[in-house]
Scaffold this motif. Structure first.
Motif, mmCIF file in Angstrom:
data_model
loop_
_atom_site.group_PDB
_atom_site.id
_atom_site.type_symbol
_atom_site.label_atom_id
_atom_site.label_comp_id
_atom_site.label_asym_id
_atom_site.label_seq_id
_atom_site.Cartn_x
_atom_site.Cartn_y
_atom_site.Cartn_z
ATOM 1 N N ILE A 171 0.857 -1.181 0.000
ATOM 2 C CA ILE A 171 0.000 0.000 0.000
ATOM 3 C C ILE A 171 0.895 1.232 0.000
ATOM 4 N N TRP A 172 0.620 2.154 -0.927
ATOM 5 C CA TRP A 172 1.408 3.379 -0.956
ATOM 6 C C TRP A 172 0.555 4.525 -1.470
ATOM 7 N N ARG A 173 1.105 5.735 -1.346
ATOM 8 C CA ARG A 173 0.394 6.937 -1.763
ATOM 9 C C ARG A 173 1.176 7.653 -2.855
ATOM 10 N N GLU A 174 0.453 8.132 -3.870
ATOM 11 C CA GLU A 174 1.045 8.983 -4.900
ATOM 12 C C GLU A 174 0.130 10.191 -5.076
ATOM 13 N N ASP A 176 -2.739 12.484 -4.516
ATOM 14 C CA ASP A 176 -4.071 12.267 -3.923
ATOM 15 C C ASP A 176 -4.552 10.829 -4.041
ATOM 16 N N TYR A 177 -3.709 9.934 -4.563
ATOM 17 C CA TYR A 177 -4.123 8.560 -4.810
ATOM 18 C C TYR A 177 -3.499 7.593 -3.808
ATOM 19 N N LEU A 178 -4.333 6.686 -3.312
ATOM 20 C CA LEU A 178 -3.859 5.535 -2.540
ATOM 21 C C LEU A 178 -3.898 4.321 -3.457
ATOM 22 N N ILE A 179 -2.837 3.533 -3.435
ATOM 23 C CA ILE A 179 -2.775 2.339 -4.285
ATOM 24 C C ILE A 179 -2.617 1.112 -3.401
ATOM 25 N N PHE A 180 -3.493 0.139 -3.610
ATOM 26 C CA PHE A 180 -3.451 -1.147 -2.911
ATOM 27 C C PHE A 180 -3.075 -2.208 -3.945
ATOM 28 N N ASP A 181 -2.005 -2.928 -3.689
ATOM 29 C CA ASP A 181 -1.551 -3.969 -4.607
ATOM 30 C C ASP A 181 -1.599 -5.303 -3.865
ATOM 31 N N LEU A 182 -2.416 -6.246 -4.327
ATOM 32 C CA LEU A 182 -2.617 -7.515 -3.639
ATOM 33 C C LEU A 182 -2.254 -8.673 -4.547
ATOM 34 N N ARG A 183 -1.485 -9.632 -4.004
ATOM 35 C CA ARG A 183 -1.104 -10.840 -4.727
ATOM 36 C C ARG A 183 -1.486 -12.064 -3.913
ATOM 37 N N ALA A 184 -2.133 -13.022 -4.567
ATOM 38 C CA ALA A 184 -2.553 -14.253 -3.888
ATOM 39 C C ALA A 184 -2.616 -15.382 -4.901
ATOM 40 N N ASN A 185 -2.636 -16.611 -4.386
ATOM 41 C CA ASN A 185 -2.741 -17.743 -5.315
ATOM 42 C C ASN A 185 -4.080 -17.707 -6.046
ATOM 43 N N ALA A 186 -5.105 -17.190 -5.387
ATOM 44 C CA ALA A 186 -6.421 -17.011 -6.003
ATOM 45 C C ALA A 186 -7.230 -16.105 -5.089
ATOM 46 N N PHE A 187 -8.309 -15.547 -5.625
ATOM 47 C CA PHE A 187 -9.170 -14.651 -4.849
ATOM 48 C C PHE A 187 -10.605 -15.137 -4.891
#
Length: 257
Positions: A171-174, A176-187
């Motif tokens: 999770i990071w900020r650029e 005014d934007y927050l970015i969530f990056d998620l990695r999993a074997n499946a969702f």
């Protein structure tokens, strides 16, 4: 094939009786290009309104064409907001767009600003309340690893098991934007949107950092936050073993991130 699409006008990836799925449009384009019907298998189904940068599909046909011909030919029959990015005809018959993937990656882009987005409408999510990045990151730690994610699972989910392994949540900020990056074997169905909604409840101070771990352990969907909007959610794509040597997916989302 690798596909990129805006999900705003579609009812999700999966074919629907009314023909409003991305799959419906792709298979109609393939039928026009091939002169015969064919069915496709995708790496990961996306919800209504969810976009994709690197959706991967496979299908079996008797016709031989150069990869560039597949790209140009199928794109000629697709709507403007769906485009084939690449095609491969030399993969082994053991390749399966869904089963061969060992992990999948989603990115959620959220405008965190008092004023709602305009030019970015439907391309980013939005929350007007201030969000603390450190609280988001601290709460997300409990989700890493293998867990039963029933608390973040839609009641319509068709997955055989709620147990999934989350490899990373960045999770990071650029600006005014927050970015969530998620990695999993499946969702699971709605899993990313339910997680993001619950993380925001912690990030804006509505819930304590410890609350997310309690929700996860409960397995009760009713205790988590409401499902967050689909706007701003992007299926970056699947990852496959190096032996398949598939093209990498660009993670740049238009002019934004």
């Amino acid at each position: 094939m690798g596909l990129c699409y805006s999900g705003t006008s579609y009812c999700g990836w999966q074919s629907q009786p009314g023909g409003c799925g991305v799959q419906d449009h792709l298979e109609r384009a393939l039928a026009q290009f091939l002169g015969c019907p064919t069915r496709t298998v995708c790496a990961g189904r996306t919800d209504a309104g969810v976009h994709a940068l690197g959706q991967v599909v496979h299908f079996d046909v008797p016709l031989q064409r150069e990869p560039s011909s597949w790209v140009r030919g199928v794109n000629a029959f697709l709507p403007r907001d769906i485009a084939v990015q690449w095609a491969r005809t030399d993969l082994p018959t053991t390749f399966d767009a869904r089963r061969s993937a060992y992990q999948r990656r989603y990115r959620y882009v959220l405008r965190n600003h008092p004023v709602r987005p305009a030019l970015d409408h439907a391309r980013v999510g939005w929350t007007h309340r201030p969000v603390d990045l450190d609280r988001l990151r601290a709460a997300a730690q409990c989700l890493l690893g293998e867990h039963d994610f029933s608390a973040f699972r839609s009641s319509e989910c068709q997955a055989h098991s709620p147990v999934k392994t989350v490899q990373a949540i960045d999770i990071w900020r650029e600006g005014d934007y927050l970015i969530f990056d998620l990695r999993a074997n499946a969702f699971l169905h709605h899993m990313v949107r339910n997680i993001v909604g619950s993380l925001l409840a912690v990030g804006n101070g509505s819930k304590p950092v410890s609350w997310l771990a309690e929700v996860l352990a409960s397995g009760d969907r009713r205790l988590a936050a409401p499902t967050f909007m689909a706007d701003g959610l992007y299926f970056i794509g699947p990852d496959y073993p190096a032996e398949f040597n598939l093209p990498p997916t660009s993670t740049r989302i238009g002019l934004l991130i």
